[in-house]
Enzyme design. Structure first.
Site, mmCIF file in Angstrom:
data_model
loop_
_atom_site.group_PDB
_atom_site.id
_atom_site.type_symbol
_atom_site.label_atom_id
_atom_site.label_comp_id
_atom_site.label_asym_id
_atom_site.label_seq_id
_atom_site.Cartn_x
_atom_site.Cartn_y
_atom_site.Cartn_z
ATOM 1 N NE ARG A 28 1.605 -5.244 1.340
ATOM 2 C CZ ARG A 28 1.286 -4.855 0.111
ATOM 3 N NH1 ARG A 28 1.203 -3.555 -0.170
ATOM 4 N NH2 ARG A 28 1.044 -5.747 -0.839
ATOM 5 N NE ARG A 123 -7.766 -0.053 -11.593
ATOM 6 C CZ ARG A 123 -7.216 0.714 -10.653
ATOM 7 N NH1 ARG A 123 -6.437 0.171 -9.744
ATOM 8 N NH2 ARG A 123 -7.472 1.999 -10.622
ATOM 9 C CG ASP A 320 3.335 -0.618 -10.127
ATOM 10 O OD1 ASP A 320 2.443 -1.020 -10.899
ATOM 11 O OD2 ASP A 320 3.251 -0.691 -8.894
ATOM 12 C CE LYS A 347 0.207 -3.422 -12.444
ATOM 13 N NZ LYS A 347 0.292 -3.574 -10.975
ATOM 14 N NE ARG A 351 0.114 1.714 -15.534
ATOM 15 C CZ ARG A 351 0.320 1.606 -14.227
ATOM 16 N NH1 ARG A 351 1.158 0.689 -13.759
ATOM 17 N NH2 ARG A 351 -0.301 2.410 -13.380
ATOM 18 N NE ARG A 393 3.011 3.513 -10.486
ATOM 19 C CZ ARG A 393 3.523 3.860 -9.312
ATOM 20 N NH1 ARG A 393 4.381 4.860 -9.234
ATOM 21 N NH2 ARG A 393 3.182 3.216 -8.207
#
Length: 429
Positions: A28, A123, A320, A347, A351, A393
């Site tokens: 951002r 996605r 996450d 994701k 997951r 992750r």
């Protein structure tokens, strides 16, 4: 393909760790600095692959961005200063880049195309396409499958009040950023409050933005303004990256780690609440606030954990971190139930599937559900080959699992951690 081997840790983990800058805030800061007037100075910027994709895109949009060893300087050109790109904007593996920049590009007077890698291009993007079209944006999935590549053409935007079915900071942010270029006020209401970095940072840049919550959900609203102004952004350490070292200290007997300068924004730090609920010994030290973002040093000590239930409004604050929470649950006494987390399916990988696959491979007891998983704790896991499926992750969570597992754990395609934490394995070793 790179593989990394983790052996069981016999000695306690002790010392201090400083984790890289927060990924969400790093993204951002570059985006908002690019559409602000003047220079934005960013310190502790995360130089992971995802955030570098954001820098690359805005350079192609005509923004001069300087990278030095300790800071990023974004020489913004104002709300209307972006230039038409001469090539496709490559967003790599970054869903944040793709969704947020779409809101900005929807308000420009030129055409652009966004595309990423195979994972990114699978996605769901319909969640931003629908509200942006309601605002008058001309945005389309080139393959007509609600996924990238996306083509965005000039359109006249108007404010709307959008009721999002999911609590998603990316959806909310895309709409609010488009709202900077719309006629009238733009509002987004979500069922529960998602991470609020966009609202906090845009306010600091001078946007006319407000937010609040009631029994009907959380609403953020923005009005168009004449200009945003460059800021100094000290990026706090990423709680998502800190989560792996928090878990490591909690499951390796005798460990005590001090994790420095971690962002503790309540809309992001749900994992700290869950760890406390599981009996974790975590102490906040040196608490402060910079740029509207609270931070603290976290002192984490080995703890005997017990199962808990993870559900409801806390889910958006730790989505996450669910893979590493699953690892903690595998080492905890009793049963942990994770639900209301269907977002896990969209994701970098599904997951629910990848956590289940790898926890079972290590001898864990896990049952997948439509919106989460049920995990029965065990005294110890057993080292095994772990397939990251190129999901950072998953790779990091099961590297931590390997620290307390019997034998040797091998992480396949471990290079994927560079998306969010370059040097993770060096720090871990």
């Amino acid at each position: 393909m790179k593989t990394t081997t983790i052996n069981r840790r016999i000695q306690p983990l002790r010392g201090e760790v400083t984790v890289p800058g927060d990924k969400s805030i790093s993204h951002r800061s570059v985006m908002f600095g690019s559409i602000a007037h003047g220079t934005t100075e960013i310190t502790n910027f995360l130089k992971g692959a995802d955030c570098l994709s954001t820098i690359s895109c805005f350079r192609k949009l005509g923004i001069d961005i300087e990278e030095t060893q300790d800071r990023i300087l974004v020489h913004g050109r104002g709300l209307s200063g972006l230039c038409a790109p001469s090539q496709i904007l490559d967003t790599g593996n970054s869903g944040t880049t793709t969704r947020l920049i779409s809101g900005i590009l929807a308000g420009q007077n030129f055409s652009s195309v966004l595309s990423g890698d195979a994972s990114l291009n699978s996605r769901p993007m319909g969640r931003i396409i629908t509200p942006l079209r309601e605002m008058g944006a001309s945005i389309a999935s080139i393959n007509d499958n609600d996924c990238a590549p996306l083509k965005i053409e000039p359109g006249k935007l108007h404010g709307i009040h959008y009721h999002s079915k999911v609590a998603s900071a990316q959806v909310k942010s895309a709409i609010l950023l488009a709202g900077l270029y719309a006629e009238g006020e733009t509002k987004v209401t979500e069922p529960t409050l998602s991470r609020n970095h966009t609202e906090l940072m845009l306010k600091g840049f001078g946007a006319d933005i407000s937010s609040g919550a009631d029994n009907n959900g959380a609403t953020a609203s923005i009005k168009p303004c004449q200009e945003l102004y460059g800021q100094k952004i000290p990026v706090p350490g990423d709680i998502s990256s800190a989560a792996y070292f928090i878990a490591a200290a909690l499951i390796v007997p005798g460990s005590e780690l001090l994790i420095k300068n971690v962002g503790t924004n309540p809309t992001r730090a749900g994992i700290l609440t869950i760890c406390k609920n599981m009996g974790a010994d975590i102490t906040f030290i040196n608490e402060k606030t910079a740029g509207g973002e609270p931070t603290a040093d976290l002192l984490v000590k080995y703890s005997h954990l017990h199962g808990t239930t993870v559900e409801g409004a806390i889910i958006p604050t730790l989505i996450d971190e669910i893979p590493i929470i699953a690892v903690l649950a595998a080492y905890a006494e009793g049963t942990t139930i994770i639900k209301d987390a269907a977002e896990l399916k969209v994701k970098e990988t599904n997951r629910i599937d990848t956590v289940t696959e790898n926890l079972l491979a290590m001898g864990g007891h896990i049952t997948p559900t439509d919106d989460g998983m049920i995990i029965e704790g065990t005294e110890s896991l057993t080292g095994a080959p772990v397939n990251s499926h190129l999901d950072h992750r998953i790779a990091m969570a099961f590297a931590i699992a390997g620290l307390a597992a019997r034998g040797e754990t091998t992480i396949l395609d471990s290079q994927c951690v560079d998306v969010s934490y370059p040097g993770f394995f060096d720090v871990l070793h």
